[in-house]
Design an enzyme around this catalytic site. Structure first.
Site, short mmCIF file in Angstrom:
data_model
loop_
_atom_site.label_atom_id
_atom_site.label_comp_id
_atom_site.label_asym_id
_atom_site.label_seq_id
_atom_site.Cartn_x
_atom_site.Cartn_y
_atom_site.Cartn_z
N GLY A 67 0.82 -1.21 0.00
CA GLY A 67 0.00 0.00 0.00
C GLY A 67 0.85 1.26 0.00
N HIS A 114 4.27 1.76 -8.00
CA HIS A 114 3.26 0.70 -7.97
C HIS A 114 2.38 0.77 -9.22
CE1 HIS A 114 3.95 1.49 -3.52
NE2 HIS A 114 4.24 0.21 -3.61
N GLY A 149 9.15 -4.70 -8.52
CA GLY A 149 10.00 -3.59 -8.96
C GLY A 149 11.48 -3.91 -8.82
N GLN A 206 15.28 -8.40 -3.57
CA GLN A 206 13.98 -9.06 -3.38
C GLN A 206 13.52 -9.71 -4.69
OE1 GLN A 206 10.54 -7.22 -1.19
NE2 GLN A 206 9.86 -6.72 -3.26
N LYS A 229 13.37 -1.73 -7.98
CA LYS A 229 13.73 -0.91 -6.82
C LYS A 229 14.25 -1.80 -5.69
CE LYS A 229 13.40 2.45 -3.67
NZ LYS A 229 12.77 1.90 -2.52
#
Ligand code: AMP
Length: 287
Positions: free
Chosen positions: A36, A42, A152, A158, A154
């Site tokens: 969120g 996003h 992403g 991950q 970014k």
């Protein structure tokens, strides 16, 4: 302008029912997992999902398992109304917004741990963080069973971890990486940028500027990479950014940089600016 936001489901059962209805009509499904506080980064994931699927599911879940005890779980922004407006504008088909008890019911004991890839970079400074990420992402992929899921660049480490866990666990999904969306001055968009004071916000773009400069210097002279990084860490410090790490890695395996630019390499950093932790990364230009 008020476009209607998509239906919201709070349970895995309702999520599966919605997806099953689409599957019965042979529709394709893309999943965009988020915490969120939605921004243009996003939105880029949602648009990438929309370009390749007839249905887009966006999950919004602030995952307690990926926050350390001294991190910002309680303070993390949760602007639900603004988030639903973004989902309406991006024409998402479904919002999956489970509560903590739905994701981790009493008696939940399983952890997904991706060895190796999780150990350095952010993993070295945020113990348990990537176990929390891998566990929740594995659950979201299994719950939604999408054709593809969007993450992403970014959060570059991950992204590599998610690709590996999907492969290792035979989860039949394509993991798609989406380029970093930046402010006009280069700062990578982040839900945590709201923590920056006006003075810090002026300093923050120095991170991306340094990454670009450093990557170009390494590309020009890869064998001096060590000295180039040392200089960059010092100049980031002078700019007011306390460096947690600044490292060159193989772009796919995240193994330490070999000095050989015939394989794609990535320069990754985490810095502290006041109470805010910023991460960013850039590709190293090819020789
Ligand atoms: P978050 O809500 O911060 O957990 O992020 C959800 C997803 O959005 C992750 O896959 C992030 O990598 C991605 N994301 C966050 N910021 C950006 C950005 N500036 N550009 C592209 N993707 C982003």
């Amino acid at each position: 302008m008020s476009t209607q936001h998509p239906p919201i489901v709070h349970t895995v059962a309702a999520l599966r029912e919605a997806v099953a209805g689409w599957r019965a009509r042979r529709e394709s499904v893309g999943l965009v997992p988020t915490m969120g506080a939605l921004h243009a980064g996003h939105r880029a994931l949602m648009r990438a999902a929309r370009a390749r699927n007839s249905r887009v599911v966006v999950s919004i879940f602030v995952n307690p398992k990926q926050f350390g005890p001294n991190e910002d779980f309680a303070a993390y922004p949760r602007p639900e109304g603004a988030d639903l407006a973004v989902l309406a504008e991006e024409a998402a088909d479904l919002a999956f917004m489970p509560g903590v008890e739905e994701v981790y019911p009493p008696g939940f004991t399983t952890t997904v741990a991706v060895a190796g890839l999780t150990e350095g970079l952010c993993g070295a400074h945020r113990p348990g963080h990537f176990d929390g990420v891998a566990t929740v992402v594995a659950k979201l992929l299994i719950q939604t069973a999408p054709d593809s899921a969007y993450f992403g660049e970014k959060d570059y480490q991950q992204l590599q971890i998610v690709k590996r866990l999907a492969r290792d666990l035979d989860i039949p999904v394509e993991i798609v990486g989406v380029p970093i969306v930046r402010e006009a001055d280069g700062l990578a968009l982040s839900s945590r940028n709201v923590y920056l004071s006006a003075a810090e916000r002026r300093i923050a773009p120095a991170l991306y500027a340094a990454l670009r400069e450093t990557a170009a210097a390494v590309a020009a002279d890869p064998h001096r990479a060590g000295a180039i990084l040392t200089t960059a860490i010092a100049s980031l410090g002078k700019a007011g950014l306390r460096v947690e790490y600044l490292e060159l890695r193989d772009a796919a395996s995240l193994a330490p940089f070999s000095g050989d630019l015939s394989r794609p390499a990535r320069l990754l950093a985490a810095v502290h600016l006041g109470r805010t932790r910023l991460i960013d990364n850039v590709p190293v230009p090819r020789a």
